[in-house]
Design a protein around this motif. Structure first.
Motif, PDB file in Angstrom:
ATOM      1  N   ASN A  26       0.873  -1.184   0.000  1.00 33.25           N
ATOM      2  CA  ASN A  26       0.000   0.000   0.000  1.00 33.25           C
ATOM      3  C   ASN A  26       0.905   1.227   0.000  1.00 33.25           C
ATOM      4  O   ASN A  26       2.120   1.115  -0.209  1.00 33.25           O
ATOM      5  N   LEU A  27       0.339   2.399   0.248  1.00 29.48           N
ATOM      6  CA  LEU A  27       1.122   3.631   0.190  1.00 29.48           C
ATOM      7  C   LEU A  27       2.191   3.680   1.264  1.00 29.48           C
ATOM      8  O   LEU A  27       3.218   4.352   1.115  1.00 29.48           O
ATOM      9  N   GLN A  28       1.946   2.931   2.369  1.00 28.42           N
ATOM     10  CA  GLN A  28       2.879   2.992   3.480  1.00 28.42           C
ATOM     11  C   GLN A  28       3.751   1.742   3.607  1.00 28.42           C
ATOM     12  O   GLN A  28       4.851   1.808   4.118  1.00 28.42           O
ATOM     13  N   VAL A  29       3.212   0.634   3.142  1.00 29.29           N
ATOM     14  CA  VAL A  29       3.911  -0.636   3.389  1.00 29.29           C
ATOM     15  C   VAL A  29       4.074  -1.387   2.078  1.00 29.29           C
ATOM     16  O   VAL A  29       3.170  -1.410   1.251  1.00 29.29           O
ATOM     17  N   ASP A  30       5.208  -1.989   1.957  1.00 20.00           N
ATOM     18  CA  ASP A  30       5.454  -2.903   0.841  1.00 20.00           C
ATOM     19  C   ASP A  30       6.372  -4.004   1.380  1.00 20.00           C
ATOM     20  O   ASP A  30       7.580  -3.860   1.415  1.00 20.00           O
TER      21      ASP A  30
END
Length: 464
Positions: free
Chosen positions: A99-103
Motif C-alpha cells: 500500500n502507500l505505506q507498506v510494501d
C-alpha cells in the motif's frame, strides 16, 4: 391235500418268529457302533461332519455373519455422533502486502484445535436407538439364516440318503427277482412252469434295470446338491439311521412349543427389532423440530492480525454453548415424519404376519413329526409282515400253491415296505429340524443330538 397243507404250515412257522423278532427301539446311546475302517471304500461321513464343514463353506452362513457384523458397525457409527468431535487445523501462508505505506512480504502461521460435544440432540440420540435396534435385527436375521441353512443341509443329507436307498433297493429287488426268474426258467425248461410266469418275471427284471439307471442318476444329483453347500464333492458313504434307536417327538406339548417359538424364534425377534427401529426412526424424525445444543471449545495460536497483517503471536482460548433452533425448512421435516409413521405401521403388520407364519409352520411340523413317529412303528410291523409274506410265497411257489406273479407281488410289497419305512424315518428327522428351527432351538447341540441316531449300518443287511 398234503401239498396244500404244507405251505400253510410253513407260513405259520414263519409268521410266529415275526412277532418274536419285532424290532425293539431304544434311545440313542453314545456307544453306537462305528466303522473301524478308514479305507476310501468304507469311510463314511455323518451329518455332524458335514454341518461343521458347511459352517465354514456355505456362502449363506458366511454372508449372515458379515451382515450381523455390519449392523454392529452401523450402531457404532450412530453412537459416534453422540461423542465429542475433535478437529485440528494448521495453516502456513506467505503474504505480501503493498500500500502507500507498506510494501513487505512475510510468513504467517496459525494452529487451531476445536472440540464440539452435543449436549442435546434428540434426532442424533433417536438415530442411535434406530441403528441399535437394526443391529439386533441383523443379528436375529443372521441366526435365522444359519438355522435355515442347517435345515437345508439336513434335507439335502437325507434326500441323498433316500436316493442311495432307492438305488440299493432297486438293485436288491432286481437281484431277488432275477433269482426267482432263474428258478422259474429252470422249472420252465422241465415244463413245470408256465410261459406267462417266465415272461412276467423277465418284464419285471427289465423294468428294474431301467429304474436302476434312473435311481443312479438321482443319487448322483443328490450328491451334487450336497456339494453345493459343502464346497467340495461328497463321494463318501453317508451314515444311516441306526436300527436300535427310538425316533419320537419331544415330550413337550404343542402349546409349549408354540409359546417357546413366540419368545425365541429369530424371525419374530427380527420383526420385533424392526418395529423398534421404526419407532426410533419416527422419534428421530420428530426430533427435527427440536433445538440442538452443543458445547464448543477451541484454542488458537497465530501471528496474523486483521486483514492478514503481521501481528505478534497471539494465543486464544474460547468456550461457548451454541443453540440452533429449526424454524422452517420447507415442510420436509413434517413430510418425513408422516412417511416414518407409515413405515412403523408396515413394520407392525409384518410382525403380526411373522408371528402367524411361525405358529402355522411350527404346528405343521409338530403334527407331521408326531404322526411320522406313529407311522414309523406301523411301517416296522408292515415290513416284518412283508418279509415273512415274501418268504412264504417263495416257499409256496416251490410246491405249486402260488404262481410266479404272486411271488413277484410279494417281493414288490416287501421292497415297498422298506421304502416306506426309510422315507418315513427321514421325513420324521427332517420335520424335527424344521420344528426346532421355528421354535428357535436349532443349534449345533440339536445337530449333535440327531447325529447320535446315525451310525454305520451295513446297507447289505438293510437291503438284502
Amino acid at each position: 391235500m398234503i401239498v396244500l397243507l404244507f405251505p400253510c404250515v410253513v407260513l405259520g412257522a414263519l409268521v410266529l418268529p415275526a412277532h418274536a423278532s419285532d424290532p425293539r427301539l431304544a434311545q440313542p446311546s453314545s456307544s453306537a457302533p462305528r466303522t473301524a475302517s478308514v479305507s476310501k471304500q468304507n469311510y463314511s461321513v455323518d451329518l455332524m461332519q458335514l454341518y461343521r464343514e458347511s459352517r465354514l463353506e456355505d456362502p449363506r452362513v458366511i454372508a449372515s455373519y458379515s451382515k450381523a457384523q455390519s449392523g454392529v458397525e452401523q450402531e457404532n457409527q450412530a453412537f459416534g455422533s453422540l461423542l465429542p468431535s475433535v478437529t485440528a487445523n494448521a495453516g502456513f501462508n506467505r503474504i505480501k502486502q503493498t500500500n502507500l505505506q507498506v510494501d513487505e512480504a512475510y510468513n504467517s502461521r496459525n494452529y487451531t484445535v476445536g472440540l464440539t460435544q452435543p449436549l442435546y440432540n434428540k434426532a442424533a440420540w433417536e438415530n442411535y436407538q434406530h441403528y441399535k435396534s437394526q443391529a439386533k435385527q441383523a443379528d436375529s436375521e443372521s441366526r435365522e439364516a444359519q438355522a435355515e441353512a442347517t435345515v437345508d443341509l439336513a434335507q439335502r443329507y437325507f434326500a441323498a440318503l433316500a436316493a442311495d436307498d432307492e438305488l440299493e433297493l432297486v438293485q436288491a429287488e432286481r437281484r431277488a427277482t432275477q433269482k426267482n426268474l432263474a428258478m422259474v426258467s429252470a422249472l420252465y425248461s422241465k415244463q413245470l412252469a408256465m410261459i406267462t410266469d417266465l415272461l412276467d418275471l423277465k418284464s419285471r427284471v427289465d423294468s428294474l434295470a431301467a429304474q436302476e439307471v434312473d435311481a443312479r442318476n438321482r443319487s448322483r444329483l443328490s450328491r451334487v446338491a450336497l456339494a453345493e453347500i459343502i464346497g467340495r464333492p461328497v463321494n463318501e458313504k453317508l451314515s444311516r439311521v441306526r436300527n436300535d434307536v427310538e425316533l419320537k417327538v419331544s415330550a413337550g406339548s404343542l402349546e409349549s412349543w408354540v409359546n417357546l417359538a413366540i419368545t425365541e424364534n429369530p424371525s419374530i425377534m427380527a420383526s420385533e427389532s424392526a418395529q423398534e427401529a421404526a419407532e426410533a426412526a419416527l422419534r428421530a424424525g420428530k426430533g427435527g423440530h427440536y433445538p440442538t445444543v452443543n458445547l464448543n471449545l477451541s484454542a488458537q495460536q497465530t501471528n496474523e492480525g486483521y486483514n492478514n497483517s503481521l501481528a505478534p503471536q497471539t494465543d486464544s482460548f474460547v468456550a461457548g454453548v451454541g443453540v440452533q433452533i429449526p424454524i422452517y425448512i420447507g415442510g420436509s421435516t413434517s413430510a418425513r415424519v408422516r412417511q416414518l409413521y407409515q413405515d412403523l405401521l408396515t413394520a407392525e403388520q409384518q410382525l403380526v404376519a411373522t408371528r402367524r407364519q411361525v405358529v402355522k409352520e411350527l404346528t405343521n411340523s409338530y403334527l407331521t413329526a408326531d404322526s411320522s413317529a406313529e407311522k414309523i412303528r406301523a411301517n416296522h410291523n408292515a415290513l416284518a409282515s412283508a418279509e415273512q409274506s415274501r418268504i412264504a410265497a417263495e416257499k409256496a411257489f416251490t410246491y405249486g400253491v402260488v404262481n410266479a406273479v404272486d411271488v413277484l407281488t410279494a417281493v414288490q410289497n416287501e421292497f415297498k415296505a422298506r421304502r416306506d419305512l426309510l422315507k418315513t424315518q427321514y421325513d420324521f428327522i427332517t420335520n424335527l429340524f424344521i420344528m426346532s428351527r421355528w421354535a428357535g432351538k436349532l443349534s449345533e447341540e440339536s445337530v449333535e443330538s440327531v447325529n447320535a441316531w446315525l451310525g454305520s449300518n451295513d446297507s447289505a443287511d438293510m437291503f438284502q
